[in-house]
Design an enzyme around this catalytic site. Structure first.
Site, PDB file in Angstrom:
ATOM      1  N   LYS A  94      -9.204 -82.192 -18.264  1.00 14.42           N
ATOM      2  CA  LYS A  94      -9.804 -80.910 -18.687  1.00 14.42           C
ATOM      3  C   LYS A  94      -8.753 -80.034 -19.366  1.00 14.42           C
ATOM      4  CE  LYS A  94     -13.410 -81.332 -15.333  1.00 14.42           C
ATOM      5  NZ  LYS A  94     -13.766 -81.320 -13.934  1.00 14.42           N
TER       6      LYS A  94
ATOM      7  N   GLN B 288     -13.036 -77.732  -8.892  1.00 11.60           N
ATOM      8  CA  GLN B 288     -13.152 -79.191  -8.895  1.00 11.60           C
ATOM      9  C   GLN B 288     -13.701 -79.669  -7.547  1.00 11.60           C
ATOM     10  OE1 GLN B 288     -12.428 -81.206 -11.672  1.00 11.60           O
ATOM     11  NE2 GLN B 288     -13.468 -82.723 -10.413  1.00 11.60           N
TER      12      GLN B 288
ATOM     13  N   ASP C   5     -19.781 -75.033 -15.299  1.00 13.95           N
ATOM     14  CA  ASP C   5     -20.249 -76.314 -14.763  1.00 13.95           C
ATOM     15  C   ASP C   5     -21.770 -76.305 -14.582  1.00 13.95           C
ATOM     16  OD1 ASP C   5     -18.626 -78.494 -14.382  1.00 13.95           O
ATOM     17  OD2 ASP C   5     -17.822 -77.840 -12.443  1.00 13.95           O
TER      18      ASP C   5
END
Ligand code: NAP
Length: 281
Positions: A50, A94, A117
């Site tokens: 990322k 995460q 997300d």
């Protein structure tokens, strides 16, 4: 005739280049903050990639690597600080989080406007009623791939194997939005083989090597393999027996090089959209 290979790597590179150009035209860099808790090696790989994507797209990227012992309250406070920052447009925690941390509470703490997300219940709810805000990156990336290859779900029987919040459910909703007739399968589904065989578009998102064999695929079907498994030789592979299904499908995603790179590109796209919104553009 062997299937068309849906080249996620190539398409993701094209998407990221477009994102880079659009980001460069903004008054400031889009900013993405990634929080990682503990030292899960797979998570570390994802976070590093990322960071590399942010660099490629010209984004500001910040990483917060917190120890395994981090208390939930501490993590929430870190999110609050990032929620208030003007130069941070997207916040990503995460997953998975260490045991003892309430994942749902953590995801809820992220401001929905920075939830790139797409896991916040507000964004999930928006997707459910067709008012998409931030859509989870994996299914959103698959939809972009279908569009790029002119595969229209309208009127097709779309079978999604897997019903997780991050892949299966949003995938089903997006296919339905595009007028697909959707069936969702899971671990309790009876006649999985038969249902898969009736799919025009088959999406496998389970995490089991060899789950989808060629005799579960209708000749000419489009097969999307989301899974990222390791086979006995330690090689990365999906749920689909690629070599045999390749001969039967009309189009198929490889693993690696299919859905994975598109997931990454869509995170950048969501972050760019968050920045635009944040800047009032
Ligand atoms: P998950 O939360 O573990 O969900 C797996 C789903 O598969 C569940 O709904 C489960 O059913 C279902 N399932 C399990 N065994 C089954 C069986 N024998 N037959 C039919 N369905 C079965 O996994 P996930 O997070 O959705 O991820 C799925 C896969 O995609 C994993 O391999 C993951 O690594 C991969 N992934 C890849 C990307 C990417 O960018 N390429 C992104 C995210 C995830 P129940 O609900 O009944 O338990």
């Amino acid at each position: 005739m062997p299937a068309t290979i849906l080249d996620g790597k190539k398409l993701a590179a094209k998407c990221k280049e477009q994102i880079r150009l659009e980001a460069a035209a903004l008054p400031r860099k889009p900013g993405l903050a990634v929080i990682i808790v503990g030292d899960n090696s797979a998570s570390r790989v994802y976070v590093n990639s990322k960071k590399a994507d942010c660099e490629e797209c010209g984004f500001l990227s910040e990483e917060y690597a917190l120890p395994e012992t981090t208390a939930q309250q501490e993590l929430m406070e870190q999110i609050e600080v990032l929620n208030a920052r003007d130069d941070i447009d997207g916040i990503l925690v995460q997953l998975p989080l260490p045991k003892g941390i309430d994942e749902e509470a953590v995801l809820r703490a992220i401001s929905p406007e920075k939830d790139v997300d797409g896991f916040h219940p507000m964004n999930m709810g928006a997707l459910l009623i067709g008012k998409n805000a931030f859509v989870p990156c994996t299914p959103a990336g698959i939809m972009e791939m279908l569009e790029e290859y002119h595969i229209d779900p309208a009127g097709k029987h779309c079978v999604v194997v897997g019903r997780s919040n991050i892949v299966g459910k949003p995938m089903a909703l997006l296919l339905m939005q595009k007028h697909g007739t959707v069936t969702v399968c899971h671990s309790r589904t009876k006649n999985l083989e038969e249902i898969c065989r009736s799919a025009d578009i088959l999406v496998a998102a389970v995490g089991k090597v060899g789950l989808i064999t060629a005799d579960m695929v209708q000749p000419g079907a489009v097969v999307i393999d989301v899974a990222m498994n390791r086979n006995e030789q330690g090689k990365l592979c999906g749920d689909v027996l690629y070599e045999e299904v390749l001969e039967k499908a009309s189009a198929i995603t490889p693993v690696p090089g299919g859905v994975g790179p598109m997931t990454r590109a869509l995170l950048m796209k969501n972050t760019l959209a968050a920045a635009r919104q944040h800047l009032g553009l």
